[in-house]
Design a protein around this motif. Structure first.
Motif, mmCIF file in Angstrom:
data_model
loop_
_atom_site.group_PDB
_atom_site.id
_atom_site.type_symbol
_atom_site.label_atom_id
_atom_site.label_comp_id
_atom_site.label_asym_id
_atom_site.label_seq_id
_atom_site.Cartn_x
_atom_site.Cartn_y
_atom_site.Cartn_z
ATOM 1 N N ASP A 40 0.828 -1.206 0.000
ATOM 2 C CA ASP A 40 0.000 0.000 0.000
ATOM 3 C C ASP A 40 0.864 1.258 0.000
ATOM 4 N N LYS A 41 1.951 1.222 0.751
ATOM 5 C CA LYS A 41 2.864 2.368 0.774
ATOM 6 C C LYS A 41 3.487 2.583 -0.599
ATOM 7 N N LYS A 93 2.207 1.701 -3.481
ATOM 8 C CA LYS A 93 1.154 2.224 -4.369
ATOM 9 C C LYS A 93 0.949 3.719 -4.137
#
Length: 109
Positions: A3-4, A6
Motif C-alpha cells: 500500500d505504501k 502504491k
C-alpha cells in the motif's frame, strides 16, 4: 508495504501530471517543487524497501533479495514512474533561466 508503494507511485504520478502541464503550458516555474517532490518520494521509497530487505546478511551483494520478491513489480513501477518524472523535469530545466536551473540542481543534491 504494498500500500505504501502504491501511494508513493501515485505521488510520482502527480509529479508527472505537473510536469506534463508545465510542458504543455510552457510554464516551468514549478520545477523546483516538482524536483523536491520527486526526491522526497524516492527517499520514502528507499525507506520502504530498506524496511523489507533481509537483515541477517544472508543475501550476497548483487543478488536478488527474496524478501523483495513479492513487491518487485510495485517497486519497478514506482521507479519507472519516477524516472519518467525526472526525465520531464530535466527537459523543463533546460527551458528555464539559470537561477531556476541552479535551484533544481541544489534541491536534488
Amino acid at each position: 508495504p504494498e500500500d505504501k508503494i502504491k501511494l508513493l507511485t501515485q505521488m510520482v504520478d502527480v509529479v508527472n501530471i505537473q510536469a506534463d502541464a508545465s510542458m504543455a503550458t510552457g510554464r516551468a516555474d514549478t520545477i523546483a517543487n516538482m524536483a523536491k517532490s520527486a526526491k522526497d518520494t524516492l527517499a520514502s521509497l528507499n525507506k520502504v524497501v530498506d524496511g523489507l530487505k533481509t537483515k541477517d546478511g544472508s543475501v550476497a551483494d548483487g543478488k536478488s533479495d527474496p524478501a523483495l520478491k513479492n513487491y518487485q513489480t510495485a517497486i519497478v513501477g514506482a521507479l519507472s514512474s519516477l524516472r519518467n518524472a525526472m526525465d520531464k523535469i530535466g527537459t523543463l530545466t533546460g527551458r528555464t533561466d539559470t537561477d531556476t536551473a541552479s535551484q533544481v540542481v541544489s534541491d536534488l543534491a
